[in-house]
Design an enzyme around this catalytic site. Structure first.
Site, PDB file in Angstrom:
ATOM      1  N   CYS B  51       0.830  -1.221   0.000  1.00  0.00           N
ATOM      2  CA  CYS B  51       0.000   0.000   0.000  1.00  0.00           C
ATOM      3  C   CYS B  51       0.859   1.262   0.000  1.00  0.00           C
ATOM      4  CB  CYS B  51      -0.912  -0.037   1.224  1.00  0.00           C
ATOM      5  SG  CYS B  51      -1.768   1.509   1.521  1.00  0.00           S
ATOM      6  N   CYS B  54       0.342   3.218   3.633  1.00  0.00           N
ATOM      7  CA  CYS B  54       0.703   2.681   4.951  1.00  0.00           C
ATOM      8  C   CYS B  54       2.001   3.324   5.468  1.00  0.00           C
ATOM      9  CB  CYS B  54       0.846   1.156   4.883  1.00  0.00           C
ATOM     10  SG  CYS B  54      -0.736   0.273   5.003  1.00  0.00           S
ATOM     11  N   HIS B 114      -4.504   0.240   7.966  1.00  0.00           N
ATOM     12  CA  HIS B 114      -4.977  -0.022   6.608  1.00  0.00           C
ATOM     13  C   HIS B 114      -6.403  -0.578   6.573  1.00  0.00           C
ATOM     14  CE1 HIS B 114      -4.198  -0.946   2.311  1.00  0.00           C
ATOM     15  NE2 HIS B 114      -4.872  -2.060   2.512  1.00  0.00           N
ATOM     16  N   ASN B 154     -13.476   9.825  -1.435  1.00  0.00           N
ATOM     17  CA  ASN B 154     -14.117   8.785  -2.236  1.00  0.00           C
ATOM     18  C   ASN B 154     -13.948   7.487  -1.479  1.00  0.00           C
ATOM     19  OD1 ASN B 154     -14.753  10.409  -4.476  1.00  0.00           O
ATOM     20  ND2 ASN B 154     -12.692  10.160  -5.303  1.00  0.00           N
ATOM     21  N   SER B 162      -9.193   3.748  -5.485  1.00  0.00           N
ATOM     22  CA  SER B 162      -8.290   2.695  -5.926  1.00  0.00           C
ATOM     23  C   SER B 162      -7.493   2.092  -4.774  1.00  0.00           C
ATOM     24  CB  SER B 162      -7.353   3.232  -7.012  1.00  0.00           C
ATOM     25  OG  SER B 162      -6.797   4.463  -6.625  1.00  0.00           O
ATOM     26  N   HIS B 165      -7.056   1.812   1.874  1.00  0.00           N
ATOM     27  CA  HIS B 165      -6.505   2.512   3.052  1.00  0.00           C
ATOM     28  C   HIS B 165      -7.347   3.775   3.298  1.00  0.00           C
ATOM     29  CE1 HIS B 165      -2.918   3.122   5.758  1.00  0.00           C
ATOM     30  NE2 HIS B 165      -3.649   4.218   5.936  1.00  0.00           N
ATOM     31  N   HIS B 167      -8.598   7.150   3.495  1.00  0.00           N
ATOM     32  CA  HIS B 167      -7.993   8.434   3.117  1.00  0.00           C
ATOM     33  C   HIS B 167      -8.995   9.331   2.410  1.00  0.00           C
ATOM     34  CE1 HIS B 167      -7.833   6.409  -0.781  1.00  0.00           C
ATOM     35  NE2 HIS B 167      -7.555   7.578  -1.345  1.00  0.00           N
ATOM     36  N   GLN B 169      -9.060  13.413   0.158  1.00  0.00           N
ATOM     37  CA  GLN B 169      -8.221  14.254  -0.688  1.00  0.00           C
ATOM     38  C   GLN B 169      -8.552  15.725  -0.483  1.00  0.00           C
ATOM     39  OE1 GLN B 169      -7.461  13.014  -4.773  1.00  0.00           O
ATOM     40  NE2 GLN B 169      -8.691  11.175  -4.493  1.00  0.00           N
TER      41      GLN B 169
HETATM   42  O1  LIG Z   1      -7.465  10.509  -7.215  1.00  0.00           O
HETATM   43  P1  LIG Z   1      -7.922   9.079  -7.344  1.00  0.00           P
HETATM   44  O2  LIG Z   1      -8.515   8.543  -6.064  1.00  0.00           O
HETATM   45  O3  LIG Z   1      -6.878   8.165  -7.928  1.00  0.00           O
HETATM   46  O4  LIG Z   1      -9.091   9.127  -8.439  1.00  0.00           O
HETATM   47  C1  LIG Z   1     -10.449   9.237  -8.166  1.00  0.00           C
HETATM   48  O5  LIG Z   1     -10.826  10.502  -7.633  1.00  0.00           O
HETATM   49  C2  LIG Z   1     -10.631  11.632  -8.505  1.00  0.00           C
HETATM   50  C3  LIG Z   1     -11.148  12.861  -7.801  1.00  0.00           C
HETATM   51  O6  LIG Z   1     -12.492  12.727  -7.406  1.00  0.00           O
HETATM   52  C4  LIG Z   1     -11.343  11.423  -9.845  1.00  0.00           C
HETATM   53  O7  LIG Z   1     -10.995  12.471 -10.719  1.00  0.00           O
HETATM   54  C5  LIG Z   1     -10.954  10.081 -10.475  1.00  0.00           C
HETATM   55  O8  LIG Z   1     -11.730   9.868 -11.640  1.00  0.00           O
HETATM   56  C6  LIG Z   1     -11.192   8.957  -9.469  1.00  0.00           C
HETATM   57  O9  LIG Z   1     -10.808   7.718 -10.004  1.00  0.00           O
END
Ligand SMILES: O=P(O)(O)O[C@H]1O[C@H](CO)[C@@H](O)[C@H](O)[C@H]1O
Ligand SMILES: O=P(O)(O)O[C@H]1O[C@H](CO)[C@@H](O)[C@H](O)[C@H]1O
Lengths: 339, 339
Positions: B51, B54, B114, B154, B162, B165, B167, B169
């Site tokens: 990861c 981590c 994680h 997300n 993806s 873990h 998290h 943004q």
């Molecule tokens: O930044 P990550 O988690 O790799 O990517 C994810 O979030 C982003 C922000 O919402 C989006 O633009 C991507 O399409 C999504 O796959």
């Protein structure tokens, strides 16, 4: 260092809807470790006894489909919009406003053949689909309470399409929904200011530049809009001002059918998979007024990003801020053009 | 027959963004034959050597994560927005308008563990997350070229996340993106007309009605907005006017952490699955101005519709017209409240 579309983060403006897209071309190289889409197994059978849309089968509501030969239209057995509701309006202070909404939801089978999709139909067969759209648009516009007709198609499991039988939908309703209403506002002010239809003016500008043009025939152009949001988003638009299907000649309809077919054949060969998308036509409302400001155009929103199994997620930032893309519109157009 | 929200198709107005949602309550009984989502297998391991997030591991860009104990923030190795680009503006006629966009993308690890998600963290740990948001918001707002800070999360594969873990943004940038800008316009005119913050006025109105309230504590309310789009969409908003994280006391932050935890615990128990969503905070821009019109609020957009494997697809009609839902906001609130 000079600012370049191909390398540097930028925002592009969409004058049709007054919105922005964040373009991050440097990000195309990002590795992907997330969800992989399933590749839908190709349905080789021309007739599926379990399918609600195949000729002669009984639908969920109990009705029996006729033994149709090209297209077939019926009222959705689970329509989100229905005719038979009482009208009502609710308003309580600044925050609670609602209104009843009457409408009609229809399903259009594109072909009796369960195994075919648009790119696999002949020009004649796709022409039949376009003629059916026109017939439906005209018929629905006769109804007093129908002010807007949304024709669309969801293709592929990943687009929430629950039946592979080739079909599209029509949702017709009292109100003009948000997306076409935004366009109507911008088309109207453009028409008042410039004395021209905004879609036609845009198509002219794109034909001039040519870098985002994917394909063209006598009456229609396929292009990737400058402000495209989805990786391989496209638009099919006429070269001259056409406000709605009602105004289209047979020749123009044949051109639209050809563009629709060519584009979807390109899509299918892009990742060598039956290419999923939502597509639909934005055109003049059916509110009984003439709409010289309106330019009919068909849009395609396909979710796949870089292979048959990796799609673009419109989540997080996209839901909370504005859409974001990595691949530029020009690159996407080049790829589609060369197929 | 009397018009009723529980039975008849209607449109609801969203005064925060000036948009509509089509509600089709009669359609809840529709059978579903389409795509089933995978249920993500629960990651039982507290540390994954593969990861990128981590503690102690090497990231894709080569940097090594510290041995962090609660939260950890770093600049995204593949950020969609970057600082080091030349500025440029492109304008060619009516249709081709673009502008360079500088920004910073960061990742916030919520916990070194994680295997944990927000609903599995303690109140103290979630409080640390909220404090980290505030710290980041304050730090980014010091930068001259950052005028808006979008904090979001997300969660779940189905939301394009993806890495399991825990998290979130932060994307901080020059421009105010479309969604918060729409809200800013409406908040501003409300503030000018009524002398009050629109979010606070809305929360008061919802507390009065109580039918869409899911949970409340001393400073915050969890509710399903009257105009909710996603089946189990919710909003966490303060009971008094708070324009941004910068203005929040420790007590208020603890209340927000509690609401965030309680809501996500409810979500997880709804379909007995680690509940996917995109969530984020809309709050005052960081453009150096005071924003008395702004009310901070956190929104949750979860895709699941009626089980761990059946999600709502925002496709076709939703992309081309406006969002559509079957379950009413009141029913969704009742279900979440009773969990
Ligand atoms: O930044 P990550 O988690 O790799 O990517 C994810 O979030 C982003 C922000 O919402 C989006 O633009 C991507 O399409 C999504 O796959
Ligand atoms: O009508 P269908 O194909 O069953 O349903 C699909 O298309 C509709 C219209 O775009 C959407 O509202 C649904 O979420 C989607 O699953």
């Amino acid at each position: 260092m000079k600012f370049s579309f191909e390398e540097h983060s930028h925002r592009r403006f969409n004058p049709f809807t007054d919105s922005y897209v964040q373009v991050s071309p440097h990000r195309s190289k990002r590795p992907w470790q997330g969800q992989q889409e399933r590749v839908a197994k190709s349905e080789a059978i021309a007739y599926d006894p379990e399918c609600f849309l195949c000729p002669g089968n009984t639908r969920v509501g109990g009705e029996v489909n006729p033994d149709y030969k090209n297209t077939f239209v019926f009222t959705n057995d689970f329509g989100a919009l229905t005719q038979d509701i009482p009208s009502g309006e609710y308003e309580d202070g600044d925050f609670f406003k609602a209104k009843s909404e009457r409408g009609i939801c229809k399903v259009i089978c594109f072909s009796p053949d369960h195994s075919k999709t648009i790119p696999q139909l002949s020009q004649e067969e796709v022409f039949e689909v376009v003629k059916t759209w026109k017939r439906e648009y005209l018929e629905l516009s006769q109804l007093d309470f129908i002010n807007y007709v949304q024709i669309f198609e969801n293709k592929g499991e990943v687009m929430g399409c629950s039946n592979p039988h080739p079909h599209g939908q029509i949702w017709a309703q009292e109100s003009i929904p948000d997306e076409p209403l935004k366009k109507q506002l911008n088309f109207t002010s453009f028409f008042l200011n410039k004395g021209e239809n905004m879609v036609t003016a845009y198509v002219k500008a794109e034909l001039n530049k040519s870098e985002r043009v994917v394909y063209q025939n006598e009456h229609f152009v396929v292009l990737v809009p400058f402000w495209a949001v989805w990786p391989f988003e496209t638009m099919i638009a006429p070269k001259t001002a056409i406000s709605s299907l009602a105004k289209m000649s047979d020749e123009e309809m044949a051109s639209l059918a050809d563009a629709y077919r060519v584009l979807t054949i390109k899509y299918d060969s892009l990742f060598e998979v039956s290419f999923p998308y939502s597509a639909g036509i934005h055109q003049a409302p059916t509110d009984g007024q003439d709409h010289p400001e309106w330019g009919l155009h068909m849009v395609f929103y396909p979710p796949l990003l870089r292979s048959a199994t990796v799609k673009k997620f419109m989540v997080g930032y996209e839901m909370l801020a504005n859409p974001q893309r990595d691949l530029t519109a020009e690159k996407a157009a080049g790829i589609l053009r060369d197929l």
